[in-house]
Design an enzyme around this catalytic site. Structure first.
Site, PDB file in Angstrom:
ATOM      1  N   HIS A  13      38.633  44.377  38.782  1.00 14.32           N
ATOM      2  CA  HIS A  13      39.047  43.089  39.353  1.00 14.32           C
ATOM      3  C   HIS A  13      38.837  43.024  40.859  1.00 14.32           C
ATOM      4  CE1 HIS A  13      41.883  42.256  35.690  1.00 14.32           C
ATOM      5  NE2 HIS A  13      40.608  42.249  35.375  1.00 14.32           N
ATOM      6  N   GLY A  19      50.537  51.220  32.491  1.00 13.86           N
ATOM      7  CA  GLY A  19      51.099  50.218  33.407  1.00 13.86           C
ATOM      8  C   GLY A  19      50.422  48.872  33.348  1.00 13.86           C
TER       9      GLY A  19
HETATM   10  N1  APR Z   1      55.553  52.488  35.006  1.00 19.67           N
HETATM   11  C1  APR Z   1      54.881  52.062  33.889  1.00 19.67           C
HETATM   12  N2  APR Z   1      54.747  50.757  33.554  1.00 19.67           N
HETATM   13  C2  APR Z   1      55.318  49.851  34.385  1.00 19.67           C
HETATM   14  C3  APR Z   1      56.029  50.210  35.551  1.00 19.67           C
HETATM   15  C4  APR Z   1      56.134  51.599  35.848  1.00 19.67           C
HETATM   16  N3  APR Z   1      56.785  52.042  36.939  1.00 19.67           N
HETATM   17  N4  APR Z   1      56.481  49.073  36.157  1.00 19.67           N
HETATM   18  C5  APR Z   1      56.050  48.040  35.399  1.00 19.67           C
HETATM   19  N5  APR Z   1      55.359  48.505  34.334  1.00 19.67           N
HETATM   20  C6  APR Z   1      54.663  47.746  33.288  1.00 19.67           C
HETATM   21  C7  APR Z   1      55.331  46.462  32.894  1.00 19.67           C
HETATM   22  O1  APR Z   1      56.232  46.682  31.828  1.00 19.67           O
HETATM   23  C8  APR Z   1      54.134  45.606  32.460  1.00 19.67           C
HETATM   24  O2  APR Z   1      53.905  45.734  31.068  1.00 19.67           O
HETATM   25  O3  APR Z   1      53.419  47.386  33.839  1.00 19.67           O
HETATM   26  C9  APR Z   1      52.948  46.189  33.221  1.00 19.67           C
HETATM   27  C10 APR Z   1      52.421  45.269  34.312  1.00 19.67           C
HETATM   28  O4  APR Z   1      51.900  44.146  33.685  1.00 19.67           O
HETATM   29  P1  APR Z   1      51.375  42.918  34.570  1.00 19.67           P
HETATM   30  O5  APR Z   1      52.385  42.599  35.618  1.00 19.67           O
HETATM   31  O6  APR Z   1      50.937  41.866  33.616  1.00 19.67           O
HETATM   32  O7  APR Z   1      50.098  43.514  35.351  1.00 19.67           O
HETATM   33  P2  APR Z   1      48.651  43.790  34.767  1.00 19.67           P
HETATM   34  O8  APR Z   1      48.721  44.179  33.324  1.00 19.67           O
HETATM   35  O9  APR Z   1      48.007  44.733  35.699  1.00 19.67           O
HETATM   36  O10 APR Z   1      47.935  42.345  34.902  1.00 19.67           O
HETATM   37  C11 APR Z   1      46.574  42.290  34.554  1.00 19.67           C
HETATM   38  O11 APR Z   1      46.424  40.040  35.397  1.00 19.67           O
HETATM   39  O12 APR Z   1      47.160  38.695  37.110  1.00 19.67           O
HETATM   40  C12 APR Z   1      46.057  39.332  36.602  1.00 19.67           C
HETATM   41  O13 APR Z   1      44.183  40.198  37.713  1.00 19.67           O
HETATM   42  C13 APR Z   1      45.561  40.359  37.580  1.00 19.67           C
HETATM   43  O14 APR Z   1      44.885  42.635  37.258  1.00 19.67           O
HETATM   44  C14 APR Z   1      45.879  41.679  36.924  1.00 19.67           C
HETATM   45  C15 APR Z   1      45.846  41.329  35.450  1.00 19.67           C
END
Ligand code: APR
Length: 244
Positions: A119, A187
């Site tokens: 990304h 994560g």
């Molecule tokens: N350890 C493990 N998992 C964690 C932790 C932690 N300390 N803190 C949060 N999480 C988990 C949450 O439970 C959640 O399922 O990480 C996940 C984060 O999910 P999102 O906030 O949706 O982030 P992500 O999956 O990276 O989003 C994907 O969406 O907005 C777009 O481009 C952006 O790259 C991003 C994409």
């Protein structure tokens, strides 16, 4: 935390391992995730107002400021034990590919070498008409700088909703998912495609899929091993159990 002995044995003998990370792996460094908590970025803002080409066209300063604030914060934080554990894993596995949806650059700061940034990266900006990519510029608070070649506004070098992913990075990530023996999903809420498809691709070719996440996700029912909790706690324990 109990690591199943058969997973330890299999990881020790695996030459091809891939890992996909999301915002959760940077959460313990102090960076906000997008969806999983009340103070997640998309809980407070509407992604369509801040992370689309249309939003940048409509309100370039608002979008520029949103990313400038995230860039500043990303520059102030350090990698956490989860980032370091993945860098350590890379040193033990002959063919290791780290695929990240994160734009914060923390995996490289932690020492990971083979990082595929699906990304983009928040520390780079680019001409919105494609003239070039820049890593240094004069920051004018609240104003998006303009391209020295064509005068168009410069924008963050990150993938916005509705945009194509960088083709080389996506091809590398798909190839890694298709040739790995173990695929880690760490994560990430597993909601955003095409990244969310990668663990399923790995599953299709018979790889062992391991999910490390604070909560269950749509991927969880399909994985071979699900470790619920903080990646900064689970990954170091897993790396220690497998490689000492
Ligand atoms: N350890 C493990 N998992 C964690 C932790 C932690 N300390 N803190 C949060 N999480 C988990 C949450 O439970 C959640 O399922 O990480 C996940 C984060 O999910 P999102 O906030 O949706 O982030 P992500 O999956 O990276 O989003 C994907 O969406 O907005 C777009 O481009 C952006 O790259 C991003 C994409």
């Amino acid at each position: 935390m109990e690591i199943p002995p058969e997973l330890i044995t299999f990881l020790r003998s695996s030459a091809h391992v891939a890992a996909l990370t999301g915002a959760g792996v940077s959460q313990e460094s102090g960076l906000r995730t997008f969806r999983d908590t009340a103070d997640g970025l998309w809980a407070q803002y509407r992604p369509e107002d801040l992370a689309t080409p249309e939003a940048f066209e409509r309100t370039p300063e608002l979008v520029w400021e949103f990313y400038a604030a995230r860039r500043l914060k990303a520059g102030e934080v350090q990698p956490n034990a989860g980032h370091f554990a993945l860098a350590e894993m890379e040193r033990h596995v002959p063919h290791f590919t780290l695929i990240t949806q994160n734009v914060d650059g923390l995996h490289r700061h932690a020492g990971s070498k083979s990082v595929v940034e699906l990304h983009g990266n928040i520390t780079r900006i680019k001409c919105s008409r494609g003239c070039g990519v820049f890593t240094e510029w004069e920051e004018l608070p609240g104003k998006a700088p303009t391209c020295p070649t064509c005068g168009a506004k410069l924008r963050p070098d990150v993938v916005w909703f509705g945009e194509m992913l960088p083709s080389d990075e996506l091809a590398t990530a798909v190839q890694a998912a298709r040739t790995c023996q173990v695929f880690f999903s760490v994560g990430t809420s597993g909601l955003v495609k095409p990244a969310a498809r990668l663990p399923l691709l790995a599953k299709q070719i018979g790889a062992v899929v391991v999910e490390v996440n604070a909560e269950e996700t749509p991927l969880t029912p399909s994985v071979d091993y699900f470790f619920q909790g903080k990646s900064g706690e689970i990954l170091p324990e897993l790396v220690k159990a497998v490689w000492g």
